[in-house]
Design a protein around this motif. Structure first.
Motif, PDB file in Angstrom:
ATOM      1  N   MET A 252       0.838  -1.192   0.000  1.00 62.49           N
ATOM      2  CA  MET A 252       0.000   0.000   0.000  1.00 62.49           C
ATOM      3  C   MET A 252       0.874   1.243   0.000  1.00 62.49           C
ATOM      4  SD  MET A 252      -2.592   1.519   2.882  1.00 62.49           S
ATOM      5  CE  MET A 252      -1.185   2.242   3.732  1.00 62.49           C
TER       6      MET A 252
ATOM      7  N   GLY B  13      -4.708   7.892  -2.312  1.00 64.26           N
ATOM      8  CA  GLY B  13      -4.403   6.475  -2.171  1.00 64.26           C
ATOM      9  C   GLY B  13      -3.829   5.985  -3.484  1.00 64.26           C
TER      10      GLY B  13
ATOM     11  N   LEU C 251      -2.842   0.019  -3.840  1.00 63.53           N
ATOM     12  CA  LEU C 251      -3.246  -1.004  -2.888  1.00 63.53           C
ATOM     13  C   LEU C 251      -3.256  -2.312  -3.667  1.00 63.53           C
ATOM     14  CD1 LEU C 251      -4.241  -1.880  -0.109  1.00 63.53           C
ATOM     15  CD2 LEU C 251      -6.582  -1.381  -0.875  1.00 63.53           C
TER      16      LEU C 251
ATOM     17  N   ASN D  55      -7.331  -1.052  -6.107  1.00 59.46           N
ATOM     18  CA  ASN D  55      -7.921   0.275  -6.287  1.00 59.46           C
ATOM     19  C   ASN D  55      -8.129   0.607  -7.766  1.00 59.46           C
ATOM     20  OD1 ASN D  55      -5.097   0.345  -6.566  1.00 59.46           O
ATOM     21  ND2 ASN D  55      -5.033   2.559  -6.210  1.00 59.46           N
TER      22      ASN D  55
END
Length: 427
Positions: A122, A144, A147, A168
């Protein structure tokens, strides 16, 4: 005194260092065994004490015994003190044996003793982007970035598999699958088939995206994971040739009958490493663009230079230096906890044709930047990395819809976490 301490949730999966008991027993005042209650209904914290080569997990109650508080209120003070220590720990470095070197795009060396190895990765960043001194809000804020789950293993001796899935990204049409392939190795030969990394040369291209920050126009626009098959041969102990046929990176909806043909050389000779390739990519039906990519890496003890040169050419255009890219990154790693780097890239396309779908005609773009990486935790099975970098782009991008435009400032800081979740050994 310990080199470093950090705090992580006690309920997190963590593998104690294999030397933990020996190191623990050699330190006066430390409890001989950790008492971790995994069934507790509340979340406590483990403090990892890095002492020489050992990693010692202790919770607050164990540390309070070491500090021997004489009043119940001292427990509260201990919590505050340890929180401050864990914050200040960022200025320390764990014991290091060799410089840190970023991993390649696909670092899945064939597994020989495990049926299944499951890893999770991550990366979380805070990005600030401005264009011509105005904040670019779509690119600013917490992001983000990645992942991912990754599974590797050996089915029978010589036959291995590797699969990396982004959680993701959409799973439609395998878009979230970076790679998923079988590999068979025998007598210096490798045969693989499935979804693979397209075999294009250069160290910026070859590095895992998790380990990249400010990058060239070419890197930001090239599709690099496609279905295909490849055959590789170790011509010497230090040299490997790979020939690969894949879908073209530029396949169009409704037409997957487009192909890429790739020949790559990986070599290492003393202080010099190479990832060279010659590629022929079908960008439209029966129309091709060729790449000549020369990735060079020079080692000088704790300093290394990655220098990539790429030329792109198609019919009806000049073959050299009208459509090309240069990527240079100089890194210094005093130990395996730190990497400091500076980077420059240049992309240009003055061909007057539309053959290059990655670096558009009319592009003349520079980037310069610098950054650092710090590893509070780095072991064979786990990695925690903090990073920060600042990059500035100037020039012209022939694609006005692209993120990288003139006077773009990109500042990024964040953390990356890798964890080994499961290993099933072969009997």
């Amino acid at each position: 005194m310990p080199h470093l301490s950090v705090a992580i949730p006690e309920c997190s999966t963590f593998r104690h260092d294999r030397h933990e008991k020996d190191v623990r027993n050699s330190l006066p005042g430390l409890p001989q065994e950790p008492s971790v209650n995994h069934n507790a209904s509340h979340t406590t914290f483990l403090f990892l004490i890095f002492w020489q080569d050992g990693i010692i997990p202790l919770n607050l109650q164990q540390i309070s015994k070491i500090l021997k508080p004489t009043h119940p209120d001292n427990m509260k003070a201990t919590r505050v003190l340890l929180s401050v220590i864990s914050t200040m720990a960022c200025f320390g470095t764990p014991h290091a044996e060799e410089p840190y070197n970023p991993a390649p795009q696909d670092d899945s060396a064939p597994v020989t003793n495990e049926i299944v190895r499951l890893d999770a990765e991550m990366r979380l960043d805070y990005d600030y982007v401005s264009q011509d001194s105005h904040t670019y809000k779509p690119g600013t804020g917490f992001q983000g970035k990645y992942l991912m789950l990754r599974v590797d293993g050996m089915i029978v001796p010589g036959l291995t598999y590797s699969w990396r899935q982004r959680l993701n990204k959409t799973t439609a049409d395998f878009n979230g699958t970076d790679w998923a392939y079988l590999n068979y190795a025998v007598n210096g030969w490798n045969l693989s088939a499935g979804k693979e990394v397209v075999a294009i040369g250069g160290y910026e291209y070859d590095r895992a995206p998790m380990d990249l920050y400010g990058c060239s126009v070419f890197w930001n626009n090239i599709p690099c994971f496609k279905f295909g098959a490849s055959v590789g041969y170790d011509i010497t102990k230090s040299d490997r040739l790979t020939f690969q046929v894949t879908e073209s990176p530029f396949v169009q909806p409704g037409n997957h009958d487009m192909y890429g043909y790739n020949l790559r050389w990986n070599g290492r000779h003393g202080f010099f490493e190479s990832i060279y390739s010659a590629n022929l990519m079908e960008y439209a039906e029966n129309r091709y663009i060729s790449y000549l990519a020369l990735g060079n890496k020079f080692y000088m003890d704790k300093v290394w230079l990655e220098l990539d040169l790429m030329n792109r050419a198609a019919s009806h255009q000049t073959f050299f230096f009208k459509d090309c890219s240069l990527m240079a990154e100089l890194s210094y790693s005093p130990d395996d906890a730190w990497r400091i780097y500076g980077k420059y890239t240049y992309d240009v396309n003055r061909t007057g044709t539309g053959a290059d779908l990655v670096v558009a005609d009319g592009t003349d773009m520079n980037m310069i930047g610098a950054g650092m990486e710090f590893f509070p935790l780095r072991s064979l099975r786990h990695r925690l990395r903090l990073h920060a970098g600042c990059f500035y782009y100037w020039g012209k991008n022939g694609n006005p819809d692209n993120f990288l435009q003139d006077k773009t400032l990109y500042v990024s800081a964040g953390l990356t976490w890798d964890m080994n979740i499961l290993n099933i050994k072969r009997k």
